[in-house]
Design a protein around this motif. Structure first.
Motif, PDB file in Angstrom:
ATOM      1  N   MET A  61       5.475   1.345   5.879  1.00 16.62           N
ATOM      2  CA  MET A  61       4.810   1.453   7.189  1.00 16.62           C
ATOM      3  C   MET A  61       5.824   1.665   8.302  1.00 16.62           C
ATOM      4  SD  MET A  61       3.845  -2.467   8.195  1.00 16.62           S
ATOM      5  CE  MET A  61       5.050  -3.800   8.140  1.00 16.62           C
ATOM      6  N   HIS A  88      -8.955  -6.144   9.055  1.00 20.75           N
ATOM      7  CA  HIS A  88     -10.023  -6.422  10.022  1.00 20.75           C
ATOM      8  C   HIS A  88     -10.861  -5.156  10.137  1.00 20.75           C
ATOM      9  CE1 HIS A  88      -8.449 -10.322  11.151  1.00 20.75           C
ATOM     10  NE2 HIS A  88      -7.274  -9.782  10.926  1.00 20.75           N
ATOM     11  N   TRP A  89     -10.167  -4.028  10.259  1.00 18.07           N
ATOM     12  CA  TRP A  89     -10.880  -2.763  10.184  1.00 18.07           C
ATOM     13  C   TRP A  89     -10.024  -1.772   9.414  1.00 18.07           C
ATOM     14  CZ3 TRP A  89      -8.763  -4.661  14.696  1.00 18.07           C
ATOM     15  CH2 TRP A  89      -7.788  -3.895  15.313  1.00 18.07           C
ATOM     16  N   GLU A 115       8.159  -4.794  -8.046  1.00 22.70           N
ATOM     17  CA  GLU A 115       7.580  -5.643  -6.998  1.00 22.70           C
ATOM     18  C   GLU A 115       8.064  -7.084  -7.198  1.00 22.70           C
ATOM     19  OE1 GLU A 115       5.590  -5.625  -4.119  1.00 22.70           O
ATOM     20  OE2 GLU A 115       5.942  -7.777  -4.292  1.00 22.70           O
ATOM     21  N   SER A 116       8.599  -7.683  -6.123  1.00 24.41           N
ATOM     22  CA  SER A 116       9.107  -9.075  -6.231  1.00 24.41           C
ATOM     23  C   SER A 116       8.009 -10.043  -6.624  1.00 24.41           C
ATOM     24  CB  SER A 116       9.628  -9.620  -4.902  1.00 24.41           C
ATOM     25  OG  SER A 116      10.144  -8.693  -4.081  1.00 24.41           O
ATOM     26  N   GLY A 171       0.095  -0.294   9.820  1.00 18.27           N
ATOM     27  CA  GLY A 171      -1.312  -0.329   9.425  1.00 18.27           C
ATOM     28  C   GLY A 171      -1.491   0.353   8.081  1.00 18.27           C
ATOM     29  N   LEU A 172      -2.681   0.152   7.512  1.00 21.78           N
ATOM     30  CA  LEU A 172      -2.910   0.647   6.154  1.00 21.78           C
ATOM     31  C   LEU A 172      -2.912   2.176   6.053  1.00 21.78           C
ATOM     32  CD1 LEU A 172      -5.576  -1.993   5.235  1.00 21.78           C
ATOM     33  CD2 LEU A 172      -3.252  -1.878   4.386  1.00 21.78           C
ATOM     34  N   VAL A 178      14.221  -6.176  -6.332  1.00 16.13           N
ATOM     35  CA  VAL A 178      15.367  -5.260  -6.304  1.00 16.13           C
ATOM     36  C   VAL A 178      16.402  -5.852  -5.357  1.00 16.13           C
ATOM     37  CG1 VAL A 178      16.123  -2.947  -5.616  1.00 16.13           C
ATOM     38  CG2 VAL A 178      13.942  -3.249  -6.831  1.00 16.13           C
ATOM     39  N   ASN A 208       9.172  -8.764   5.253  1.00 16.37           N
ATOM     40  CA  ASN A 208       9.160  -7.959   6.481  1.00 16.37           C
ATOM     41  C   ASN A 208       9.905  -8.658   7.606  1.00 16.37           C
ATOM     42  OD1 ASN A 208       7.860  -5.349   6.207  1.00 16.37           O
ATOM     43  ND2 ASN A 208       6.121  -6.548   5.456  1.00 16.37           N
ATOM     44  N   ILE A 235       0.834  -1.207   0.000  1.00 18.37           N
ATOM     45  CA  ILE A 235       0.000   0.000   0.000  1.00 18.37           C
ATOM     46  C   ILE A 235       0.869   1.257   0.000  1.00 18.37           C
ATOM     47  CG2 ILE A 235      -1.773   1.291   1.291  1.00 18.37           C
ATOM     48  CD1 ILE A 235      -2.723  -1.311  -0.222  1.00 18.37           C
ATOM     49  N   SER A 236       2.018   1.235   0.681  1.00 16.32           N
ATOM     50  CA  SER A 236       2.851   2.443   0.698  1.00 16.32           C
ATOM     51  C   SER A 236       3.492   2.687  -0.673  1.00 16.32           C
ATOM     52  CB  SER A 236       3.898   2.381   1.814  1.00 16.32           C
ATOM     53  OG  SER A 236       4.669   1.237   1.706  1.00 16.32           O
ATOM     54  N   GLY A 275       1.207  -6.332  -1.106  1.00 13.32           N
ATOM     55  CA  GLY A 275       2.107  -6.741  -0.018  1.00 13.32           C
ATOM     56  C   GLY A 275       1.313  -7.454   1.065  1.00 13.32           C
ATOM     57  N   LEU A 276       1.385  -6.950   2.299  1.00 11.60           N
ATOM     58  CA  LEU A 276       0.648  -7.563   3.410  1.00 11.60           C
ATOM     59  C   LEU A 276      -0.857  -7.458   3.219  1.00 11.60           C
ATOM     60  CD1 LEU A 276       2.781  -6.150   6.351  1.00 11.60           C
ATOM     61  CD2 LEU A 276       2.523  -8.576   5.835  1.00 11.60           C
ATOM     62  N   GLY A 330      -6.024 -11.995   4.309  1.00 11.15           N
ATOM     63  CA  GLY A 330      -4.845 -12.001   5.182  1.00 11.15           C
ATOM     64  C   GLY A 330      -4.566 -10.669   5.808  1.00 11.15           C
ATOM     65  N   CYS A 331      -5.509  -9.737   5.768  1.00 11.64           N
ATOM     66  CA  CYS A 331      -5.138  -8.433   6.296  1.00 11.64           C
ATOM     67  C   CYS A 331      -6.288  -7.707   6.996  1.00 11.64           C
ATOM     68  CB  CYS A 331      -4.561  -7.564   5.183  1.00 11.64           C
ATOM     69  SG  CYS A 331      -4.074  -5.928   5.741  1.00 11.64           S
TER      70      CYS A 331
HETATM   71  C1  LIG Z   1      -2.870 -10.572   9.442  1.00  9.60           C
HETATM   72  C2  LIG Z   1      -2.780  -9.078   9.235  1.00  9.60           C
HETATM   73  C3  LIG Z   1      -3.812  -8.275   9.690  1.00  9.60           C
HETATM   74  C4  LIG Z   1      -3.750  -6.883   9.514  1.00  9.60           C
HETATM   75  N1  LIG Z   1      -4.834  -6.132   9.876  1.00  9.60           N
HETATM   76  C5  LIG Z   1      -4.850  -4.808   9.589  1.00  9.60           C
HETATM   77  C6  LIG Z   1      -6.032  -4.049   9.803  1.00  9.60           C
HETATM   78  O1  LIG Z   1      -7.068  -4.566  10.216  1.00  9.60           O
HETATM   79  N2  LIG Z   1      -6.002  -2.708   9.539  1.00  9.60           N
HETATM   80  C7  LIG Z   1      -4.873  -2.104   9.070  1.00  9.60           C
HETATM   81  O2  LIG Z   1      -4.901  -0.888   8.850  1.00  9.60           O
HETATM   82  N3  LIG Z   1      -3.738  -2.807   8.842  1.00  9.60           N
HETATM   83  C8  LIG Z   1      -3.691  -4.144   9.077  1.00  9.60           C
HETATM   84  N4  LIG Z   1      -2.562  -4.875   8.840  1.00  9.60           N
HETATM   85  C9  LIG Z   1      -1.299  -4.157   8.583  1.00  9.60           C
HETATM   86  C10 LIG Z   1      -1.133  -3.684   7.157  1.00  9.60           C
HETATM   87  O3  LIG Z   1      -1.422  -4.727   6.281  1.00  9.60           O
HETATM   88  C11 LIG Z   1       0.326  -3.227   6.932  1.00  9.60           C
HETATM   89  O4  LIG Z   1       0.737  -2.339   7.939  1.00  9.60           O
HETATM   90  C12 LIG Z   1       0.489  -2.525   5.576  1.00  9.60           C
HETATM   91  O5  LIG Z   1      -0.153  -3.259   4.557  1.00  9.60           O
HETATM   92  C13 LIG Z   1       1.970  -2.347   5.256  1.00  9.60           C
HETATM   93  O6  LIG Z   1       2.129  -1.821   3.965  1.00  9.60           O
HETATM   94  P1  LIG Z   1       3.541  -1.517   3.337  1.00  9.60           P
HETATM   95  O7  LIG Z   1       3.311  -1.146   1.911  1.00  9.60           O
HETATM   96  O8  LIG Z   1       4.299  -0.533   4.151  1.00  9.60           O
HETATM   97  O9  LIG Z   1       4.396  -2.852   3.448  1.00  9.60           O
HETATM   98  P2  LIG Z   1       4.185  -4.273   2.754  1.00  9.60           P
HETATM   99  O10 LIG Z   1       2.770  -4.613   2.654  1.00  9.60           O
HETATM  100  O11 LIG Z   1       5.081  -5.206   3.473  1.00  9.60           O
HETATM  101  O12 LIG Z   1       4.709  -4.064   1.272  1.00  9.60           O
HETATM  102  C14 LIG Z   1       6.040  -4.175   0.923  1.00  9.60           C
HETATM  103  C15 LIG Z   1       6.095  -4.685  -0.513  1.00  9.60           C
HETATM  104  O13 LIG Z   1       7.430  -4.611  -0.965  1.00  9.60           O
HETATM  105  C16 LIG Z   1       7.741  -5.784  -1.667  1.00  9.60           C
HETATM  106  N5  LIG Z   1       9.193  -5.951  -1.589  1.00  9.60           N
HETATM  107  C17 LIG Z   1       9.924  -6.152  -0.458  1.00  9.60           C
HETATM  108  N6  LIG Z   1      11.230  -6.208  -0.773  1.00  9.60           N
HETATM  109  C18 LIG Z   1      11.314  -6.040  -2.124  1.00  9.60           C
HETATM  110  C19 LIG Z   1      12.406  -5.995  -3.033  1.00  9.60           C
HETATM  111  N7  LIG Z   1      13.662  -6.157  -2.619  1.00  9.60           N
HETATM  112  N8  LIG Z   1      12.149  -5.800  -4.351  1.00  9.60           N
HETATM  113  C20 LIG Z   1      10.853  -5.634  -4.790  1.00  9.60           C
HETATM  114  N9  LIG Z   1       9.795  -5.681  -3.967  1.00  9.60           N
HETATM  115  C21 LIG Z   1      10.022  -5.868  -2.646  1.00  9.60           C
HETATM  116  C22 LIG Z   1       6.970  -6.869  -0.945  1.00  9.60           C
HETATM  117  O14 LIG Z   1       6.795  -8.003  -1.769  1.00  9.60           O
HETATM  118  C23 LIG Z   1       5.672  -6.143  -0.637  1.00  9.60           C
HETATM  119  O15 LIG Z   1       4.759  -6.259  -1.701  1.00  9.60           O
HETATM  120  C24 LIG Z   1      -2.609  -6.275   8.926  1.00  9.60           C
HETATM  121  C25 LIG Z   1      -1.595  -7.093   8.433  1.00  9.60           C
HETATM  122  C26 LIG Z   1      -1.684  -8.484   8.565  1.00  9.60           C
HETATM  123  C27 LIG Z   1      -0.614  -9.346   7.954  1.00  9.60           C
END
Ligand SMILES: Cc1cc2nc3c(=O)[nH]c(=O)nc-3n(C[C@H](O)[C@H](O)[C@H](O)COP(=O)(O)OP(=O)(O)OC[C@H]3O[C@@H](n4cnc5c(N)ncnc54)[C@H](O)[C@@H]3O)c2cc1C
Length: 501
Positions: free
Chosen positions: A466, A57-58, A33-34, A473-474, A247, A430, A13-14, A40-41, A54-55
C-alpha cells in the motif's frame, strides 16, 4: 522454458494480489508471511463467539459498475458475496442531542443540511456541486504510472477532464479547513468527524461517491474472510504460501535480487523478489538502507502519515438498532476527557449488527475507534503493566460513554478487547502502527509524480505494498500487486493477462 520464480514478502492484500497476477501470467510464486494467517491489516479476530473486525468499514468497488469491482472479481473476492450498504456514511450528534446524518445520496444530503442550517446554504451548495462533479466516477484501473506513455497520460487526463480541477482543489484543502466555513457547529463537526479533520476533502468526496451508488459496502463475513477468499483464489491458481516464515533479508548478487533469507536461516533462491511488506522495513532492514529513490527518501523523512488508531471492540448481548442506518456515529461528550495522552471530546461508535455471521444470535459487535499518538504508545512498549492499565482505562471510558448514550449497553457487554498502534505494528510490521500511508500533497505529486515500485541499483526487486499507492487502503493494495506484475511482464516482454475465475 521454466517459469521464473518470484518470492513475495507478505500475504497482506498486496502480496496476495501480486501472487494471483503472478500466477495468471505464468510465474512460479511463493509468498512468505510472518504470521499464521493471510490478510495483514485486512483481518479479524474472534473472542467468545464474537468476530471483531479490524479493517473494512467500506470496500470501494463492492458492486458491479465500479471499475474496481472487476479487480476484486479477478481476485475471486466478490463473487457470490453479499455486501451490506449504509445510506448514511456518518452521523454526528451534538451535546444538545441535535443530529446530522451525512447521507451518501447528494440530494438527500443537501436537503438535510439546509434544513439543519439554512444560513449555511452557500458552503452546502458548494459541497454538493463538488460531489456532483464526480458523479459516476470510479478509480481508473489500467496501466501503472511506470508504463504510461505521454499518450496514455493524455487519454487519462481527457477521461478525467470534468474532474481534474476539482480534484486538485479538494486535495489542497482539508476537511477541517472546509468545515470552518460553516456557521452551524454541528455541520462543521460532522464533516470533520466523518473522516478526520486532517484528511484532504477529496477523501470525503471520494468516499461518498461510491457509497451513493452502493459500491462501497461491507463484505459479509468481514475482513479476514475477504482475505481468505483471495488466498483461495491464489492457491487455486497454483500459488504456494508459507506461513510462520519471516523474511529477514533480501539476498543480492551483482546488483540483482536473488532470493530471500528467512528468520530460521533458510535461504530461498528466486529470480524476482516482490516486497509487499512495510516500505521502511524493506529498504532499511531487509536491505542495507543505502539505496532509496528520492521519492521514498522524502516521504520517509517528512511525509505526513495518517495517524494510527486504537480500536475498542465489544461483544454485546443485544443489537444497537439505533445505528442500523449509518456506518458509524460520533457523539459529543458532555465532559471531555483525557485518554492516552490526548484530549477526547467526541466518541465514535459503530455497530456490526447488520452482519449476523459476526456474533451469536441476538448479539452484536460494537466498536469504537480513537485516533492515537504513536509516540505515546511507543513509550509504553517496554512497560507491560502500564500498557495494560492504559488499555483498561480506554475500554472503561468508552464503555461509560456509550452506555450514557445507549443506556443498558454496559450491562450487555460479554467481552471486550483493545487493539493499539503497538498491536498493528507488532502484527504487520507497519511503520508507526499506521493503517494507511501518507497524505500526498499536490506539490509532492507535481515534484515526484508517483511513488516508485522499484529500488535504485537493485534489479529484479519490486515493491507492491500500500505504501506505493498512497493514501493506502484495500483497492490501492490490490492495485499495487497487479501493477508490479504488469511492470514485470513489460520487462520480460510478455503481454499482461488478467483472468476471472
Ligand atoms: C482499523 C483499520 C481500518 C481500515 N479500514 C479500511 C477500509 O474501510 N477500507 C479500506 O480500503 N482499507 C482500510 N484499511 C486499510 C487497509 O487494511 C490497508 O491499507 C491494506 O490492507 C494494506 O495492505 P498491504 O498488503 O499493503 O499491507 P499489510 O496488510 O500491512 O500486509 C503486509 C503483510 O506483510 C507481512 N510481513 C511484513 N514484514 C514481513 C516479513 N519481514 N516477512 C514476512 N512477512 C512480512 C505482514 O505480516 C502482513 O501480513 C483499514 C485498516 C485498519 C487497520
Amino acid at each position: 522454458m521454466a517459469e521464473k520464480r518470484i518470492a513475495i514478502i507478505g500475504a497482506g492484500i498486496s502480496g496476495l494480489s501480486a501472487g494471483c497476477y503472478g500466477r495468471m501470467n505464468g510465474y512460479e510464486t511463493t509468498i512468505f508471511e510472518s504470521h499464521a494467517l493471510p490478510g495483514g491489516l485486512c483481518t479479524a479476530w474472534t473472542r467468545q463467539g464474537y468476530t471483531f473486525d479490524g479493517c473494512i468499514h467500506w470496500l470501494t468497488g463492492s458492486a458491479p459498475g465500479d471499475s474496481l469491482y472487476a479487480l476484486w472479481e479477478e481476485l475471486g473476492a466478490v463473487q457470490g458475496r453479499k455486501m451490506y450498504d449504509h445510506s448514511v456514511f456518518w452521523r454526528t450528534v451534538g451535546a444538545d442531542g441535535r443530529s446530522f446524518s451525512l447521507y451518501a445520496d447528494p440530494d438527500r444530503l443537501e436537503a438535510h443540511m439546509k434544513e439543519l442550517s439554512p444560513a449555511d446554504a452557500e458552503p452546502i451548495e458548494q459541497l454538493i456541486e463538488w460531489i456532483r462533479t464526480f458523479d459516476g466516477f470510479s478509480m481508473p484501473v489500467g496501466k501503472p504510472r511506470e508504463l504510461m506513455s505521454g499518450f496514455d497520460g493524455l487519454k487519462l487526463a481527457f477521461r478525467m477532464r470534468r474532474q481534474l480541477s476539482t480534484l486538485k482543489r479538494l486535495s489542497t484543502i482539508t476537511t477541517g479547513e472546509f468545515a470552518k466555513r460553516f456557521q452551524d457547529p454541528l455541520l462543521a463537526a460532522g464533516l470533520a468527524e466523518a473522516i478526520g479533520g486532517h484528511t484532504p476533502l477529496i477523501g470525503l468526496v471520494m468516499t461518498l461517491i461510491p457509497m451513493a451508488r452502493k459500491a462501497a459496502g461491507f463484505p459479509a463475513g468481514g475482513s479476514l474472510e475477504y482475505a481468505r477468499a483471495i488466498e483461495r483464489r491464489y492457491v487455486s491458481l497454483g500459488g504456494k504460501i508459507c506461513y510462520g516464515a519471516r523474511v529477514t533479508r533480501i539476498l543480492e548478487a551483482n546488483g540483482k535480487a536473488i532470493g530471500v533469507e528467512l528468520a530460521d536461516g533458510t535461504r530461498v533462491e528466486a529470480d524476482v523478489v516482490i516486497s509487499a511488506a512495510d516500505l521502511r522495513a524493506t529498504l532499511n532492514s531487509l536491505l542495507d538502507g543505502t539505496r532509496q529513490h528520492e521519492t521514498h527518501h522524502v516521504l520517509l523523512e517528512a511525509g505526513k502519515l495518517y495517524p494510527p488508531c486504537i480500536q475498542v471492540s465489544f461483544g454485546v448481548k443485544r443489537v444497537l438498532h439505533e445505528l442500523d442506518e449509518c456506518l458509524g456515529e460520533s457523539f459529543k461528550l458532555r465532559d471531555p476527557m483525557r485518554l492516552a495522552g490526548a484530549d477526547v471530546e467526541w466518541i465514535n461508535v459503530k455497530s456490526y449488527g447488520f452482519d449476523p455471521s459476526l456474533a451469536p444470535e441476538g448479539c452484536s459487535v460494537v466498536t469504537s475507534i480513537l485516533t492515537a499518538d504513536w509516540e505515546f504508545w511507543n513509550r509504553l512498549r517496554e512497560d507491560r503493566a502500564a500498557y495494560e492499565a492504559e488499555k483498561e482505562t480506554i475500554a472503561a471510558a468508552c464503555t461509560e460513554a456509550i452506555d450514557a448514550r445507549y443506556p443498558g449497553f454496559k450491562g450487555a457487554i460479554e467481552v471486550s478487547d483493545v487493539a493499539t498502534p503497538l498491536t498493528f505494528a507488532r502484527y504487520t510490521g507497519n511503520w508507526k502502527g499506521t493503517f494507511m500511508t501518507w497524505m500526498l500533497s499536490p506539490e509532492f505529486q507535481k515534484q515526484h509524480g508517483y511513488v516508485r515500485k522499484t529500488v535504485p541499483g537493485i534489479d529484479n526487486l519490486y515493491i507492491a505494498s500500500m505504501w506505493t499507492v498512497p493514501p493506502g487502503g484495500l483497492p490501492g493494495a490490490a492495485m499495487a500487486g497487479r501493477e508490479v506484475v504488469q511492470i514485470l511482464c513489460a520487462n520480460d516482454g510478455k503481454r499482461f493477462v488478467a483472468t476471472k475465475p
